[in-house]
Each structure stands twice: as C-alpha cells, then as structure tokens.
Design an enzyme around this catalytic site. Structure first.
Site, PDB file in Angstrom:
ATOM      1  N   GLY A  55       0.865  -1.181   0.122  1.00  0.00           N
ATOM      2  CA  GLY A  55      -0.001  -0.138   0.025  1.00  0.00           C
ATOM      3  C   GLY A  55       0.883   1.184   0.094  1.00  0.00           C
ATOM      4  O   GLY A  55       1.933   1.238   0.375  1.00  0.00           O
ATOM      5  N   GLN A  92       3.115   9.642   1.032  1.00  0.00           N
ATOM      6  CA  GLN A  92       4.370   9.231   1.072  1.00  0.00           C
ATOM      7  C   GLN A  92       5.136   9.620  -0.112  1.00  0.00           C
ATOM      8  O   GLN A  92       6.556   9.153  -0.237  1.00  0.00           O
ATOM      9  CB  GLN A  92       4.157   7.674   1.176  1.00  0.00           C
ATOM     10  CG  GLN A  92       3.729   7.214   2.654  1.00  0.00           C
ATOM     11  CD  GLN A  92       3.277   5.706   2.574  1.00  0.00           C
ATOM     12  OE1 GLN A  92       2.242   5.275   2.012  1.00  0.00           O
ATOM     13  NE2 GLN A  92       4.300   5.049   3.059  1.00  0.00           N
ATOM     14  N   CYS A 101       5.933   0.022   7.447  1.00  0.00           N
ATOM     15  CA  CYS A 101       5.557   0.807   6.421  1.00  0.00           C
ATOM     16  C   CYS A 101       6.760   1.584   5.501  1.00  0.00           C
ATOM     17  O   CYS A 101       7.782   1.497   6.168  1.00  0.00           O
ATOM     18  CB  CYS A 101       5.088   2.190   7.328  1.00  0.00           C
ATOM     19  SG  CYS A 101       4.629   3.726   6.470  1.00  0.00           S
ATOM     20  N   LEU A 102       6.561   1.774   4.299  1.00  0.00           N
ATOM     21  CA  LEU A 102       7.814   2.143   3.554  1.00  0.00           C
ATOM     22  C   LEU A 102       8.299   3.320   4.125  1.00  0.00           C
ATOM     23  O   LEU A 102       9.289   3.740   3.700  1.00  0.00           O
ATOM     24  CB  LEU A 102       7.175   2.133   2.078  1.00  0.00           C
ATOM     25  CG  LEU A 102       6.813   0.911   1.339  1.00  0.00           C
ATOM     26  CD1 LEU A 102       6.085   1.200   0.008  1.00  0.00           C
ATOM     27  CD2 LEU A 102       7.859   0.052   1.435  1.00  0.00           C
ATOM     28  N   HIS A 111      -4.269   1.376   7.543  1.00  0.00           N
ATOM     29  CA  HIS A 111      -2.980   1.791   7.690  1.00  0.00           C
ATOM     30  C   HIS A 111      -3.179   3.049   6.680  1.00  0.00           C
ATOM     31  O   HIS A 111      -2.206   4.142   6.973  1.00  0.00           O
ATOM     32  CB  HIS A 111      -1.955   0.911   7.333  1.00  0.00           C
ATOM     33  CG  HIS A 111      -0.523   1.090   7.284  1.00  0.00           C
ATOM     34  ND1 HIS A 111       0.290   0.660   8.119  1.00  0.00           N
ATOM     35  CD2 HIS A 111      -0.051   1.918   6.378  1.00  0.00           C
ATOM     36  CE1 HIS A 111       1.551   1.560   7.827  1.00  0.00           C
ATOM     37  NE2 HIS A 111       1.353   2.178   6.832  1.00  0.00           N
ATOM     38  N   GLU A 112      -3.297   2.770   5.574  1.00  0.00           N
ATOM     39  CA  GLU A 112      -3.343   3.885   4.390  1.00  0.00           C
ATOM     40  C   GLU A 112      -4.003   5.152   4.622  1.00  0.00           C
ATOM     41  O   GLU A 112      -3.801   6.310   4.476  1.00  0.00           O
ATOM     42  CB  GLU A 112      -3.669   3.420   3.093  1.00  0.00           C
ATOM     43  CG  GLU A 112      -2.503   2.142   2.416  1.00  0.00           C
ATOM     44  CD  GLU A 112      -1.149   2.384   2.888  1.00  0.00           C
ATOM     45  OE1 GLU A 112      -0.716   3.761   2.489  1.00  0.00           O
ATOM     46  OE2 GLU A 112      -0.341   1.441   2.953  1.00  0.00           O
ATOM     47  N   HIS A 159      -2.583   7.352   6.867  1.00  0.00           N
ATOM     48  CA  HIS A 159      -1.435   8.258   6.341  1.00  0.00           C
ATOM     49  C   HIS A 159      -1.934   9.636   5.792  1.00  0.00           C
ATOM     50  O   HIS A 159      -1.788  10.573   5.909  1.00  0.00           O
ATOM     51  CB  HIS A 159      -0.984   7.697   5.174  1.00  0.00           C
ATOM     52  CG  HIS A 159       0.394   6.810   5.514  1.00  0.00           C
ATOM     53  ND1 HIS A 159       1.513   7.342   5.935  1.00  0.00           N
ATOM     54  CD2 HIS A 159       0.635   5.458   5.140  1.00  0.00           C
ATOM     55  CE1 HIS A 159       2.307   6.201   5.982  1.00  0.00           C
ATOM     56  NE2 HIS A 159       1.778   5.163   5.643  1.00  0.00           N
TER      57      HIS A 159
HETATM   58 NI    NI Z   1       2.571   3.237   5.638  1.00  0.00          NI
END
Ligand code: NI
Length: 177
Positions: free
Chosen positions: A46, A51, A93-94, A135-136, A139
C-alpha cells in the site's frame, strides 16, 4: 512512468492532513499509475500520496500474492465509515525505515471511497485487507503506525531513527571530504 521517491519519517509531509481530490482527470490517473509503480518497486502492499510528498487523498493498495500483483485498488477520498472487532498483527511502513511492530486494528470495516472516475463506492473489508486500508487512511490523516504504539516503543524507535540519520549524514560527509 517514473518511480517516485518515498518520503521517510520524520519528514513533515507525513504529518499533513491530505486534501480531498476534486478533479478526476488524466493527471489523477497518471499519479495513481506512478504510485502503483513506486509501491510495486519498493515492494509494498500500500502507498498513500503523502508518502511521495503530496498531501492529497489518494491511496493505492495491492495485497494479491507477489507472483500476481495485478489487483491494484486505487482509493480516492477514502473514509472508514465503521469498524468492529479487533486484531493485533505486525505492521511496517515504507516511510518508517527498518521497523515493524504489532498494531491493534479493526477486524472488519466499512469503507466509502471514489474510484478513478469519481464514482462513489461503498464496500466491506476484513482481516489483512482491512488492516492495509486502515494503515493507508491513517497516512491521509497525517498518522503513522508508530503513533499506535506505547510511548516507550515510540521513543525507542525515534532514538533508533535519529541514530540512523546521523550515521547517514556522517557517511555523506565522509564522501565529501
Ligand atoms: Ni505506511
């Protein structure tokens, strides 16, 4: 289509509240395509627009197995309408480098979002899919999974990250000498 740079914690754009998308045009399609490419290359399941440095309400998700990776789900202006049950699973998380921790999330959610053409859709999600959506959507609210952790765990992560950034800076300085 270019792969975008993934912004890492503690960059402030990750803390911005994303603005809703109002125009469903070619530019949006291109953004979603770049985000998908960036997510697959990472690789991740995701990615939210924050991000890649854009505080707008766009998310891409693909939780299909690695070999397939062809079930891209773009969610525009997503909202979690209701949630029930609770599940604790490990998340990463990236944008949060080299760290994973268990986070409690709703087991079942109801979601409203727009598709790429601007049509509103409502659907339900469970388990891992529900987790990734939560989670997204976090963000887009400027929230990261580490915000769900105990203050002790969060402090430990911040320290680790600070050390990592200092080391990166030192390595960079060495190169310039
Ligand atoms: Ni993330």
């Amino acid at each position: 289509m270019p792969i975008r740079e993934i912004i890492k914690y503690p960059n402030p754009v990750l803390r911005q509240k994303a603005a809703p998308v109002t125009e469903f045009n070619e530019e949006l399609k291109k953004l979603v395509s770049d985000m998908a490419e960036t997510m697959y290359a990472a690789p991740g399941v995701g990615l939210a627009a924050n991000q890649i440095g854009l505080a707008i309400q766009v998310v891409v998700i693909d939780i299909s197995p690695k070999e397939e990776k062809n079930k891209l789900i773009p969610l525009i202006n997503p909202e979690i309408l209701e949630g029930e049950g609770a599940e604790v699973e490990e998340e990463g998380c990236l944008s949060v480098v080299d760290y994973a921790a268990t986070v409690k999330r709703f087991a079942h959610i109801r979601v409203r979002a727009c598709n790429l053409d601007g049509a509103q859709v409502e659907f339900e999600a469970d388990g891992w899919f529900a987790r990734v959506i939560q989670h997204e959507v976090d963000h887009l609210h400027g929230k990261l999974f580490i915000d769900h952790l105990s203050s002790l765990k969060k402090t430990l992560y911040k320290k680790k990250r600070r050390k990592q950034l200092l080391e990166e800076q030192a390595a960079l300085d060495d190169k310039q000498d």
